[in-house]
Design an enzyme around this catalytic site. Structure first.
Site, mmCIF file in Angstrom:
data_model
loop_
_atom_site.group_PDB
_atom_site.id
_atom_site.type_symbol
_atom_site.label_atom_id
_atom_site.label_comp_id
_atom_site.label_asym_id
_atom_site.label_seq_id
_atom_site.Cartn_x
_atom_site.Cartn_y
_atom_site.Cartn_z
ATOM 1 N N HIS A 168 48.052 5.207 26.054
ATOM 2 C CA HIS A 168 46.879 4.427 26.571
ATOM 3 C C HIS A 168 46.651 4.249 28.091
ATOM 4 O O HIS A 168 46.683 4.760 28.285
ATOM 5 C CB HIS A 168 47.315 2.512 26.482
ATOM 6 C CG HIS A 168 46.868 1.493 27.497
ATOM 7 N ND1 HIS A 168 45.411 1.341 26.915
ATOM 8 C CD2 HIS A 168 47.589 0.928 28.531
ATOM 9 C CE1 HIS A 168 44.712 0.821 28.020
ATOM 10 N NE2 HIS A 168 45.705 0.310 28.727
ATOM 11 N N ASN A 220 40.401 1.773 32.747
ATOM 12 C CA ASN A 220 41.133 0.923 32.003
ATOM 13 C C ASN A 220 40.754 0.687 30.729
ATOM 14 O O ASN A 220 39.799 -0.676 31.745
ATOM 15 C CB ASN A 220 42.427 0.579 32.681
ATOM 16 C CG ASN A 220 42.715 -0.003 31.431
ATOM 17 O OD1 ASN A 220 42.912 -0.299 30.087
ATOM 18 N ND2 ASN A 220 44.664 -0.543 31.961
ATOM 19 N N CYS A 262 45.767 -4.905 25.127
ATOM 20 C CA CYS A 262 45.492 -3.254 25.491
ATOM 21 C C CYS A 262 45.509 -2.624 24.190
ATOM 22 O O CYS A 262 46.060 -2.260 23.868
ATOM 23 C CB CYS A 262 45.646 -2.282 26.656
ATOM 24 S SG CYS A 262 45.839 -3.888 27.920
#
Ligand code: UT7
Length: 327
Positions: free
Chosen positions: A254, A284, A114
């Site tokens: 994020h 996500n 990520c």
């Protein structure tokens, strides 16, 4: 000489297919209430069968090229951040290079889960600063749905598909700013991984039978290190640029979990209205989450070339990073 990354344009690719929390209630033992309260996610987008991260990445890249009025031939560096690349090799960057016809570009992937997009921005800044490259296309592209176990409620409610692209060049005047802080700690690798399919555990009938080709995650432990590492990334990045949190115009974290974002924002003391959040719509999307959020924030007029923007991420590895730009 002071150098910075000048954002020329952005693009995104968001699959049409929506999976709502109500859809997931029919697949695993979960509830809309649990998912919303624990994660902030209401729905996520899922790519169709046969659509890969390279496909979404190329779509986002084409939008960024169109928005910049550039052609593929203007790009000489392509970097892709992904944890769900088309293949173990070749790189998804090479797949996208070919789809775009960007024949003179050097193309490679960066593996930092990520945090990958922020790793790419940092490496791009260094490479452009050498003068060897002029115009970089940076992409975060994920089709996590292909490696998600839709019978595992601890992961399947979280992840979504999507891609974001950014075209950047090097600025050298006094207006811009670039600061970055990256970190990694491989001792946490078991908290989030894809056990099979690599050289450690090659794919076999047995690995498939045991569902080892799907993401495995210890969410609870990850949560704790996520908040700590993102805070460190944010503080270190800001201090390198001698910028205070009060000076920030926009924080793009994020999008992993609204509770992680809220804890981070509270620890940093950033005003809530300066924080961009879209987790409720996409879940996500790993390496794609920051470029998608940045594109949307720009499109909504929440930032412009004068804005001080801090992007901060953490991910499997574990990895973390912060990047501060103006614009
Ligand atoms: O980008 C990096 C990727 N990863 C992350 O960012 C993950 C970070 N971690 C998280 O976001 C959170 O830890 C989760 C959302 C994954 C889980 O939330 P949590 O508050 O840490 O829950 P938990 O894992 O401690 O589980 C609490 C309970 C458990 O039941 P028991 O043992 O208390 O009876 C779980 O089995 O919730 C249960 N549970 C669920 N219940 C309903 C776990 N997933 C679900 C679900 N629906 N989907």
């Amino acid at each position: 000489m002071k150098t910075y990354l000048k954002v020329v344009s952005t693009g995104i690719a968001i699959p049409d297919k929506v999976i709502s929390n109500a859809d997931l209630e029919k697949m695993v033992e979960t509830s809309d209430d649990w998912i919303v309260t624990r994660t902030g996610i209401h729905e996520r987008r899922i790519s169709e069968n046969g659509v890969s991260s390279g496909d979404l990445g190329a779509q986002a890249a084409r939008m960024a090229l169109d928005n910049a009025g550039l052609s593929a031939g203007d790009i000489d560096l392509i970097m892709v951040a992904t944890a769900s690349g088309d293949h173990l090799f070749p790189s998804t960057a090479c797949i996208i290079q070919n789809k775009l016809g960007a024949k003179q570009a050097t193309a490679f992937d960066i593996s930092a889960a990520c945090s990958g997009f922020l790793y790419c921005l940092t490496v791009a800044h260094s490479l452009l600063s050498t003068g060897s490259f002029r115009t970089a296309l940076i992409i975060g592209a994920e089709t996590l749905s292909k490696i998600t176990d839709y019978s595992d409620r601890s992961t399947c409610v979280l992840f979504g598909d999507g891609a974001g692209a950014m075209i950047v060049t090097l600025g050298t005047d006094d207006k811009g700013l670039f600061a970055s802080h990256l970190g990694s700690d491989g001792s946490y690798a078991p908290l989030l991984n894809l056990p099979a399919g690599g050289s450690r555990l090659p794919a076999s009938l047995e690995t498939v039978r045991q569902d080892l080709h799907y993401i495995k995650m210890n969410g609870n432990e990850l949560f704790k290190v996520a908040v700590r590492s993102m805070e460190e990334a944010a503080i270190m990045t800001l201090s390198k640029a001698h910028v205070s949190t009060a000076q920030l115009d926009l924080l793009i974290p994020h999008q992993a979990n609204i509770r992680i974002i809220n804890s981070l924002v509270k620890r940093l003391g950033v005003e809530e209205k300066k924080v961009y959040v879209n987790i409720e719509r996409y879940g996500n999307t790993s390496a794609a989450s920051i470029p998608i959020a940045y594109h949307e924030a720009r499109a909504q007029g929440l930032c412009d070339e004068n804005s001080l923007i801090l992007m901060v991420a953490f991910g499997g590895g574990i990895t973390w990073g912060g990047v501060l730009i103006r614009g």
